[in-house]
Design an enzyme around this catalytic site. Sequence first.
Site, mmCIF file in Angstrom:
data_model
loop_
_atom_site.group_PDB
_atom_site.id
_atom_site.type_symbol
_atom_site.label_atom_id
_atom_site.label_comp_id
_atom_site.label_asym_id
_atom_site.label_seq_id
_atom_site.Cartn_x
_atom_site.Cartn_y
_atom_site.Cartn_z
ATOM 1 N N ARG A 1 -20.534 -37.585 5.666
ATOM 2 C CA ARG A 1 -21.121 -36.436 4.965
ATOM 3 C C ARG A 1 -20.841 -35.109 5.654
ATOM 4 O O ARG A 1 -21.103 -34.045 5.080
ATOM 5 C CB ARG A 1 -22.624 -36.644 4.770
ATOM 6 C CG ARG A 1 -22.932 -37.635 3.639
ATOM 7 C CD ARG A 1 -24.409 -37.983 3.593
ATOM 8 N NE ARG A 1 -25.245 -36.805 3.406
ATOM 9 C CZ ARG A 1 -26.497 -36.708 3.849
ATOM 10 N NH1 ARG A 1 -27.046 -37.709 4.515
ATOM 11 N NH2 ARG A 1 -27.192 -35.619 3.638
ATOM 12 N N GLY B 1 -23.495 -52.284 12.637
ATOM 13 C CA GLY B 1 -24.938 -52.098 12.792
ATOM 14 C C GLY B 1 -25.298 -51.685 14.206
ATOM 15 O O GLY B 1 -24.492 -51.797 15.129
ATOM 16 N N TYR C 1 -29.234 -41.955 20.322
ATOM 17 C CA TYR C 1 -28.223 -41.707 19.298
ATOM 18 C C TYR C 1 -27.503 -40.393 19.613
ATOM 19 O O TYR C 1 -28.147 -39.387 19.908
ATOM 20 C CB TYR C 1 -28.860 -41.536 17.912
ATOM 21 C CG TYR C 1 -29.486 -42.760 17.300
ATOM 22 C CD1 TYR C 1 -29.303 -44.032 17.843
ATOM 23 C CD2 TYR C 1 -30.257 -42.641 16.149
ATOM 24 C CE1 TYR C 1 -29.888 -45.146 17.252
ATOM 25 C CE2 TYR C 1 -30.841 -43.740 15.553
ATOM 26 C CZ TYR C 1 -30.657 -44.991 16.108
ATOM 27 O OH TYR C 1 -31.242 -46.075 15.525
ATOM 28 N N GLY C 2 -26.195 -40.416 19.492
ATOM 29 C CA GLY C 2 -25.410 -39.207 19.741
ATOM 30 C C GLY C 2 -25.624 -38.127 18.695
ATOM 31 O O GLY C 2 -25.286 -36.968 18.912
ATOM 32 N N ALA D 1 -12.335 5.810 31.689
ATOM 33 C CA ALA D 1 -12.153 5.365 30.306
ATOM 34 C C ALA D 1 -10.694 5.025 30.034
ATOM 35 O O ALA D 1 -9.791 5.709 30.509
ATOM 36 C CB ALA D 1 -12.612 6.456 29.356
ATOM 37 N N SER E 1 -8.967 8.224 34.118
ATOM 38 C CA SER E 1 -8.917 7.733 32.744
ATOM 39 C C SER E 1 -7.494 7.365 32.352
ATOM 40 O O SER E 1 -6.534 8.011 32.774
ATOM 41 C CB SER E 1 -9.425 8.819 31.785
ATOM 42 O OG SER E 1 -10.792 9.048 32.043
ATOM 43 N N ARG F 1 3.012 10.248 36.272
ATOM 44 C CA ARG F 1 3.072 10.671 34.870
ATOM 45 C C ARG F 1 4.014 11.873 34.785
ATOM 46 O O ARG F 1 4.319 12.518 35.793
ATOM 47 C CB ARG F 1 1.679 11.057 34.368
ATOM 48 C CG ARG F 1 1.080 12.209 35.130
ATOM 49 C CD ARG F 1 -0.359 12.481 34.764
ATOM 50 N NE ARG F 1 -0.834 13.666 35.449
ATOM 51 C CZ ARG F 1 -2.102 13.922 35.716
ATOM 52 N NH1 ARG F 1 -3.036 13.053 35.373
ATOM 53 N NH2 ARG F 1 -2.454 15.030 36.318
HETATM 54 C C1 UD1 Z 1 -31.664 -46.327 12.272
HETATM 55 C C2 UD1 Z 1 -32.744 -47.395 12.535
HETATM 56 C C3 UD1 Z 1 -34.024 -46.991 11.819
HETATM 57 C C4 UD1 Z 1 -34.464 -45.608 12.276
HETATM 58 C C5 UD1 Z 1 -33.336 -44.579 12.092
HETATM 59 C C6 UD1 Z 1 -33.715 -43.291 12.731
HETATM 60 C C7 UD1 Z 1 -31.613 -49.538 12.809
HETATM 61 C C8 UD1 Z 1 -31.226 -50.806 12.146
HETATM 62 N N1 UD1 Z 1 -32.262 -48.654 12.055
HETATM 63 O O1 UD1 Z 1 -31.404 -46.366 10.882
HETATM 64 O O2 UD1 Z 1 -35.051 -47.922 12.086
HETATM 65 O O3 UD1 Z 1 -35.623 -45.205 11.559
HETATM 66 O O4 UD1 Z 1 -32.129 -45.053 12.719
HETATM 67 O O5 UD1 Z 1 -32.752 -42.325 12.425
HETATM 68 O O6 UD1 Z 1 -31.336 -49.379 13.976
HETATM 69 N N2 UD1 Z 1 -24.226 -46.472 14.873
HETATM 70 C C9 UD1 Z 1 -23.126 -46.930 15.539
HETATM 71 N N3 UD1 Z 1 -22.542 -48.096 15.146
HETATM 72 C C10 UD1 Z 1 -23.033 -48.821 14.123
HETATM 73 C C11 UD1 Z 1 -24.168 -48.340 13.432
HETATM 74 C C12 UD1 Z 1 -24.742 -47.169 13.844
HETATM 75 O O7 UD1 Z 1 -22.652 -46.302 16.501
HETATM 76 O O8 UD1 Z 1 -22.459 -49.876 13.834
HETATM 77 C C13 UD1 Z 1 -24.846 -45.221 15.314
HETATM 78 C C14 UD1 Z 1 -24.728 -44.142 14.244
HETATM 79 O O9 UD1 Z 1 -23.564 -43.353 14.460
HETATM 80 C C15 UD1 Z 1 -26.004 -43.340 14.432
HETATM 81 C C16 UD1 Z 1 -26.978 -44.379 14.945
HETATM 82 O O10 UD1 Z 1 -26.220 -45.444 15.453
HETATM 83 O O11 UD1 Z 1 -25.842 -42.378 15.442
HETATM 84 C C17 UD1 Z 1 -27.934 -44.849 13.858
HETATM 85 O O12 UD1 Z 1 -27.216 -45.485 12.845
HETATM 86 P P1 UD1 Z 1 -27.566 -45.251 11.321
HETATM 87 O O13 UD1 Z 1 -26.633 -46.052 10.510
HETATM 88 O O14 UD1 Z 1 -27.664 -43.804 11.029
HETATM 89 O O15 UD1 Z 1 -29.008 -45.925 11.258
HETATM 90 P P2 UD1 Z 1 -30.126 -45.678 10.185
HETATM 91 O O16 UD1 Z 1 -29.814 -46.459 8.987
HETATM 92 O O17 UD1 Z 1 -30.366 -44.243 10.016
#
Ligand code: UD1
Length: 450
Positions: free
Chosen positions: A15, A80, A103-104, A362, A387, A422
């Site tokens: 997005r 996941g 989370y980054g 200046a 200057s 000059r």
């Molecule tokens: C996740 C949580 C949810 C929480 C929410 C908060 C889980 C299953 N769910 O959901 O409970 O309320 O965050 O924002 O953990 N990422 C990876 N690799 C992957 C999947 C994700 O690096 O395979 C990273 C994403 O880049 C992101 C973070 O993990 O920075 C969270 O992943 P995202 O898919 O956004 O999780 P949510 O569905 O938002």
Amino acid sequence: MTTALIILGAGMGTRMNSDLPKVLHPIGGAPMIVHAMRAGGGLAPEKTVIVAGHGAEAVSQAALDYDPDAQTVLQTQQLGTAHAVGCAKDALAGFKGDAVVLYGDTPFISVETLEAMAAARALHDIVVLGFEAADPGRYGRLITDGETLDRIVEFKDTNDEERAVTLCNSGVIMARSETLFDLIDSVGNANAAGEYYLTDIIAIGRAKGLSATVVVCDEAETLGINSRTELAAAEAAFQARARADALEDGVTLLAPDTVYFAYDTVLGRDAVIEQNVIFGPDVTVESGARIRAFSHLEGCHVSRGATVGPFARLRPGAELQENVHVGNFVEIKNAVLAEGAKANHLTYIGDADIGERTNIGAGTITCNYDGVFKHRTTIGADAFIGSNTMLVAPVTVGREAMTASGTVVTKDVPDGALAVGRARQDNKAGLAVQMFDKLKAAKIKQTKGS
Ligand code: UD1
Ligand code: CA
């Protein structure tokens, strides 16, 4: 307890509609992943492991720029959050301390919050960071029983009763590293999303007799970024907090909403920042210095009593010592201005050392670049640069030396000498009047002809 950070940043951030990996989009001048690293840095981690996927090389480089010891591991397929954390397993093999998952794309978690989690870890095996959500939306729900966290249910898997819960999962989890990876090994993907949920480790851990609890933080800390709109909102939130912090620290901001900070801006007490000032990364301004309107500063240091601007630009390596004055339309780069030196108007000083109390007139320019190499200009104390002097570097002007206005300095000027370089002026008596008469006559003739 020694700590390791595991920072998840593999998501592609579709997005954002960008070629740049999501976690590298900047907030306050630093990639958002660096904000997560900084917050985690408050726990003095022994190791930092970044889990990267899309743009892993660039992500790794940004992490290394901030922390040369940061390790990046690859998650090629985003299966996941549990799978993502699992990718850090080898990097943390043999590590005996705690692991913290961040989370980054969630840049505002505070050090204090992480410290509160570390304190709770003394009493519980797993600590999850939760928040009371104004609109729980699609967040995972924390199912608690008193102090105890029993399980986390992902939105897609909730029933009506669970959906009504407003205590939500931020994603930050802390547990002993070995425990974390043990539990992850048991996580399956038989759920509505077909993903390996990190959140499943709570129920799995509880069934194994481990204890889990929730530390609650303000929802603002858990703000995650998925789109340009959210990025812009995060930048605004960052700026609002930076302004409030500066005011709290005793800095005068004449129009706070027009001043823009970087993640690492340091302003001393009683510094005065006028309207529309922009701070890029790595700026320190000491107590009592004044930054006038419309100035742009990055990578520089401004000492006590110095004034900058209006409309000045300080670039990386600009070092202004005490009581230096840098005025309008002056640009300084990689140069030291010693105590009391002045460059008040229309000047470029690059790759230079300017002595104490020296005055730069200046229009003075250090001609520091020959098209291939950069060269240095050195000017001693108490010198006077007339200057419109061009200082063709490499060149040295001695102490108490002077350059005449318009001089092109190509040779070193000894201490106390006056350099004049000059064309000599010649006055032709009466010639101006003759010239004017001739020109006016020509104009009259032209007007009649048309
Ligand atoms: C996740 C949580 C949810 C929480 C929410 C908060 C889980 C299953 N769910 O959901 O409970 O309320 O965050 O924002 O953990 N990422 C990876 N690799 C992957 C999947 C994700 O690096 O395979 C990273 C994403 O880049 C992101 C973070 O993990 O920075 C969270 O992943 P995202 O898919 O956004 O999780 P949510 O569905 O938002
Ligand atoms: Ca998310």
